[in-house]
Design an enzyme around this catalytic site. Structure first.
Site, PDB file in Angstrom:
ATOM      1  N   HIS A 242     104.850 -18.671  -7.386  1.00 10.40           N
ATOM      2  CA  HIS A 242     104.141 -18.745  -8.665  1.00 10.40           C
ATOM      3  C   HIS A 242     105.177 -18.950  -9.758  1.00 10.40           C
ATOM      4  CE1 HIS A 242     100.365 -17.197  -6.849  1.00 10.40           C
ATOM      5  NE2 HIS A 242     101.201 -16.515  -6.078  1.00 10.40           N
TER       6      HIS A 242
ATOM      7  N   ARG B 238     104.265 -19.950 -12.818  1.00  8.52           N
ATOM      8  CA  ARG B 238     103.578 -19.554 -14.061  1.00  8.52           C
ATOM      9  C   ARG B 238     103.523 -20.657 -15.122  1.00  8.52           C
ATOM     10  NH1 ARG B 238     101.395 -15.476 -11.318  1.00  8.52           N
ATOM     11  NH2 ARG B 238     102.681 -13.605 -11.138  1.00  8.52           N
TER      12      ARG B 238
ATOM     13  N   ASP C 270      94.741 -19.591  -3.991  1.00  9.39           N
ATOM     14  CA  ASP C 270      95.511 -18.352  -3.852  1.00  9.39           C
ATOM     15  C   ASP C 270      95.391 -17.472  -5.086  1.00  9.39           C
ATOM     16  OD1 ASP C 270      97.483 -16.501  -2.740  1.00  9.39           O
ATOM     17  OD2 ASP C 270      98.720 -17.208  -4.383  1.00  9.39           O
TER      18      ASP C 270
ATOM     19  N   HIS D  33     100.343 -14.563   3.260  1.00 12.29           N
ATOM     20  CA  HIS D  33     100.879 -13.190   3.145  1.00 12.29           C
ATOM     21  C   HIS D  33     100.096 -12.159   3.991  1.00 12.29           C
ATOM     22  CE1 HIS D  33      97.711 -13.318   0.195  1.00 12.29           C
ATOM     23  NE2 HIS D  33      98.470 -13.644  -0.826  1.00 12.29           N
TER      24      HIS D  33
ATOM     25  N   ASP E 135     105.848 -15.358  -1.854  1.00 12.28           N
ATOM     26  CA  ASP E 135     104.821 -15.030  -2.850  1.00 12.28           C
ATOM     27  C   ASP E 135     105.495 -14.575  -4.146  1.00 12.28           C
ATOM     28  OD1 ASP E 135     102.390 -14.636  -4.085  1.00 12.28           O
ATOM     29  OD2 ASP E 135     101.910 -12.774  -3.031  1.00 12.28           O
TER      30      ASP E 135
ATOM     31  N   HIS F  86     106.327 -10.857 -13.183  1.00 11.60           N
ATOM     32  CA  HIS F  86     105.615 -10.162 -14.260  1.00 11.60           C
ATOM     33  C   HIS F  86     106.655  -9.477 -15.133  1.00 11.60           C
ATOM     34  CE1 HIS F  86     101.652 -10.812 -12.531  1.00 11.60           C
ATOM     35  NE2 HIS F  86     102.050 -10.300 -11.388  1.00 11.60           N
TER      36      HIS F  86
END
Length: 422
Positions: free
Chosen positions: A61, A63, A150, A230, A303, A307
């Site tokens: 990811h 983002r 996902d 995952h 994965d 954050h």
């Protein structure tokens, strides 16, 4: 030209495991063997190190667009390069969602500025709503390498089967996030002894198991190439093992955190051990390791989910799920799997190179004369402390851990895109 001298070449596709020299000319591998070449721009001494194909991560990811305060294509690429990755496949849960050509075009244009190969998966359904399948032909033409919702499961079995039939016709993979939300009270933590100790009703393994079972059976029916993302539950591992025996074209991926940690680690790491699906029991972890050993699980994927500190530094139930993983994945594989004699180095590299390449029909994943020079050089025996990151975020339980396997160089398209600082 770049000459890599005296490195131990490990290439799972060709099964080579020998000390050789590798000559890179322009962006390709010119020659492999004993090379006496003086007219080179640079010599890299790889003595004592392993030289392997550049790693491939089929589940990241970045983002971008929409959440670039957490990560963007360029910082995510730098994080990947530091971890030894030369190719990544980004998920579609951006803002806007990658269910249209315009958003995909934006990503592909920005990816041209990346130091590595950044590929993009399209959403399976428009708006991740699970109701209407995207125009697969248009998205493939625009550059999508596969399809996934996902982050969210698709609950409508008819939609799933239709998407699988369409993907089979087009020879593209579908990847599935397998959690039934109706069975989950609080996502990100296993519904077990630790959640009870914390006074939380969590996510039971059956929420994953029922979805994996359904999608495995639909994969068998359709013949589509399907990736179970995952995987975290021992029952789901067993289901994948069973469906493979029946002939389904099902792949499964495991993350380093799921084969390294358990639900007990939530007490130590708090929200940095919160992810979907959650860390589960020791029995589940060992089942994942067994699945890696017998190739029920062919792929290791991170994965990578950045954050910010502010987002994670809240009450457990309010924090977002996910951790970063690109800069520690190889080292966790070496430390947890190779050093503990679960996998040999050839098998670990296979699950991080040629197997991911096969899932997404990529030409990369091997070191052969005439192939594009995507290479990682690392010292499997060098121990280091996980410290600073080039990702924008540091949400990981592994900061401060001592790991084996230091990446020295990452070469992508014949260019050194990461070098260890001396």
């Amino acid at each position: 030209m770049i000459l890599i001298r005296n490195g131990r070449l490990i290439d799972p596709k060709t099964k080579r495991d020998e000390v050789v020299d590798i000559l890179i000319k322009d962006n390709k591998i010119e020659k492999i063997g004993n090379i006496d070449e003086n007219d080179v721009d640079r010599i890299i001494d790889a003595k004592g190190c392993i030289v392997s194909p550049g790693l491939i991560d089929v589940h990241v990811h970045f983002r971008d667009p929409g959440f670039t305060h957490k990560e963007d294509i360029l910082t995510g690429s730098a994080s990947a390069a530091k971890g030894g990755f030369t190719t990544v496949v980004c998920m579609a849960n951006t803002n806007p969602i990658v269910d249209n050509e315009e958003t995909l075009d934006y990503i592909n244009e920005k990816a041209k500025l990346s130091s590595i190969n950044v590929l993009q998966a399209s959403a399976i359904t428009k708006g991740f709503k699970g109701k209407e399948i995207v125009d697969m032909d248009k998205m493939i033409k625009a550059g999508a390498v596969g399809f996934t919702d996902d982050g969210l499961p698709i609950m409508d079995s008819d939609i799933i089967l239709k998407a699988m039939n369409m993907a089979k016709e087009r020879n593209v993979p579908l990847s599935f996030h397998e959690e039934d939300p109706s069975l989950i009270t609080c996502a990100g933590i296993n519904d077990g002894k630790i959640s009870k100790q914390m006074g939380i009703l969590g996510a039971p393994n059956v929420a994953e198991d029922v979805m994996v079972s359904r999608d495995c059976m639909l994969a068998l029916k359709s013949g589509a190439k399907v990736n179970i993302q995952h995987i975290s539950s021992k029952n789901s591992v067993e289901m994948v093992r069973f469906i493979k025996k029946l002939g389904a074209n099902v792949y499964a991926e495991a993350t380093p955190h799921h084969f390294t940690l358990t639900e007990d680690d939530v007490l130590t790491y708090g929200t940095n051990a919160k992810m979907n699906p959650p860390l589960r029991t020791l029995e589940d972890k060992m089942a994942i390791i067994e699945g890696l050993k017998d190739d029920t699980i062919e792929i290791i994927a991170t994965d990578h989910a950045p954050h910010t500190y502010e987002e994670k530094n809240v009450e457990f139930t309010k924090a977002p799920s996910g951790i970063i993983g690109l800069e520690t994945a190889l080292s966790l594989g070496i430390t947890s799997l190779v050093k503990n004699n679960h996998l040999n180095m050839m098998k670990l590299i296979e699950k991080m190179t040629i197997n991911p390449a096969r899932l997404y029909n990529l030409e990369s994943g091997s070191i052969e004369e005439g192939k594009v020079a995507d290479i990682v050089i690392f010292d499997e025996n060098e121990e280091f402390v996980v410290d600073k990151f080039v990702s924008k975020c540091e949400n990981t339980p592994f900061k401060g851990h001592k790991l084996f396997g230091k990446v020295k160089y990452t070469i992508c398209g014949g260019k050194a895109v990461f070098e260890e600082k001396k």
